[in-house]
Design an enzyme around this catalytic site. Structure first.
Site, short mmCIF file in Angstrom:
data_model
loop_
_atom_site.label_atom_id
_atom_site.label_comp_id
_atom_site.label_asym_id
_atom_site.label_seq_id
_atom_site.Cartn_x
_atom_site.Cartn_y
_atom_site.Cartn_z
N SER A 202 0.85 -1.19 0.00
CA SER A 202 0.00 0.00 0.00
C SER A 202 0.89 1.24 0.00
O SER A 202 1.80 1.35 -0.82
CB SER A 202 -0.94 -0.04 1.21
OG SER A 202 -1.87 1.02 1.16
N HIS B 203 -2.30 -1.07 -3.48
CA HIS B 203 -3.37 -0.08 -3.37
C HIS B 203 -3.00 1.16 -4.20
O HIS B 203 -1.92 1.73 -4.02
CB HIS B 203 -3.58 0.34 -1.92
CG HIS B 203 -4.07 -0.78 -1.05
ND1 HIS B 203 -4.00 -0.75 0.33
CD2 HIS B 203 -4.65 -1.97 -1.36
CE1 HIS B 203 -4.51 -1.85 0.82
NE2 HIS B 203 -4.92 -2.62 -0.18
N ASP C 263 -5.26 -4.79 5.24
CA ASP C 263 -5.48 -5.57 4.03
C ASP C 263 -4.24 -6.42 3.74
O ASP C 263 -3.12 -5.93 3.77
CB ASP C 263 -5.77 -4.65 2.84
CG ASP C 263 -6.26 -5.41 1.62
OD1 ASP C 263 -6.83 -6.51 1.79
OD2 ASP C 263 -6.08 -4.90 0.50
#
Length: 357
Positions: free
Chosen positions: A173, A200, A293
């Site tokens: 991310s 992400h 996540d």
């Protein structure tokens, strides 16, 4: 009504953009939070460079395309003289330059079309997050270049080591593009298995990221295509507009995002699908990023007997996702970023490696 805080110092932000309307919109958004104070505006990179020295902001929000000195050159000079967290503002047309700014020390990207009052909370959160990151000053980006030019040399490859169809699944991310650049640039051109990545990212940015990573890696790096069979020596990035998983036949399956999806693309979905398909031959890697996540996906890989690696705190831009995975007990080994490629070569080829000077 805003709640003022007397004890926490305000985050000082410098906004650099040659478009006065964009600067005003950014200032209006940031001004809705009392913990943030815009201390200055710059109309180009040269102006930003001077005001960073004079005003000493905690965060710089900088457009990539500006007259006299663009955001790429300004980022390089700022990081070489007075390092400060930089959030790059870009359009899809300038995404390659924006990723080059990441390689020079910028921390994150912001799509210019996402600068809207209705997205105020997301921008404010990113500014607060970046303000906590400790950045280092390094001449002309040499720190990044040094990390990205070291190559691994394979020695004494054991016969039959390519017989196993191992697959590496990576979750990343905030800070991920730079971490991926370091990791992928370290892998040898004969790396023996496919790599699938969920990073992400804002919509429309993955093709530019894939192109940039492809230019600095010996492997082929591309955006995943629906129904494509994954092959050894190729890196597949999930599009951000859809989630990606790997089917039992080794094909990429793209799944439409749902309105309630918090993360895109989903790291959990990708890693869990690799665990289901490849079992003990799956390797999970969780890199820098905020949130959780990827943790569930790492647990799935660990649960089927696969191998799990996490980036350590010192080398992570944001030690959120790796920390959550480590604390959940699903990580086999915690490594500095520059050692992850070495470990992947060892795991997939079963050989020792030697790092070039």
């Amino acid at each position: 009504m805003k709640i003022k805080t007397q004890h926490d110092p305000q985050i000082k932000v410098l906004v650099a953009d040659n478009n006065s309307l964009v600067r005003k919109l950014l200032i209006d958004i940031l001004s809705t939070d009392d913990k943030i104070k815009v201390i200055g505006e710059a109309i180009n990179g040269q102006d930003a460079l001077k005001k960073v020295q004079k005003l000493q902001p905690d965060v710089v929000i900088m457009d990539i395309e500006m007259p006299e000195m663009n955001g790429l050159e300004a980022t390089e000079r700022i990081m070489a003289s007075k390092a400060v967290p930089i959030l790059i503002v870009t359009t899809r047309g300038n995404v390659r330059m924006a990723y080059a700014a990441i390689s020079k020390g910028a921390l994150d990207l912001l799509e210019k079309s996402d600068i809207r009052l209705e997205n105020a909370g997301e921008l404010i959160q990113r500014v607060k997050l970046l303000s906590k990151v400790k950045v280092i000053t390094h001449p002309a980006g040499k720190y990044t270049e040094r990390k990205m030019t070291g190559r691994l040399m394979i020695e004494d490859r054991k016969s039959g080591s390519d017989s196993r169809k191992q697959v590496i699944a990576i979750a990343a991310s905030t800070g991920g593009p730079k971490a991926l650049a370091v990791l992928l640039s370290e892998l040898p051109e004969d790396f023996p298995c496919p790599i699938v990545i969920a990073q992400h990212m804002g919509d429309g940015f993955i093709p530019g990221l894939a192109g940039w990573l492809n230019s600095i890696s010996k492997l082929t790096v591309k955006e995943g295509i629906d129904r494509e069979i994954i092959t050894s020596g190729t890196v597949y990035l999930s599009p951000s507009e859809r989630h990606m998983k790997i089917s039992q036949s080794g094909r990429i399956i793209l799944i439409e995002r749902q309105p309630g999806d918090i993360y895109h693309p989903s790291c959990d979905l990708l890693l869990a699908s690799v665990a289901s398909t490849y079992g003990t031959d799956s390797i999970g890697v969780i890199l820098t990023g905020m949130g959780d996540d990827g943790v569930l996906g790492m647990k799935k890989i660990k649960g089927v007997g696969g191998i799990t690696l996490a980036q350590d705190e010192k080398s992570s831009l944001i030690f959120g996702m790796p920390k959550m995975a480590i604390e959940s007990g699903c990580v086999d080994k915690v490594l500095p970023l520059h050692e992850i490629a070495t470990e992947l070569v060892r795991l997939t080829l079963g050989v020792g490696v030697e790092r070039k000077a």
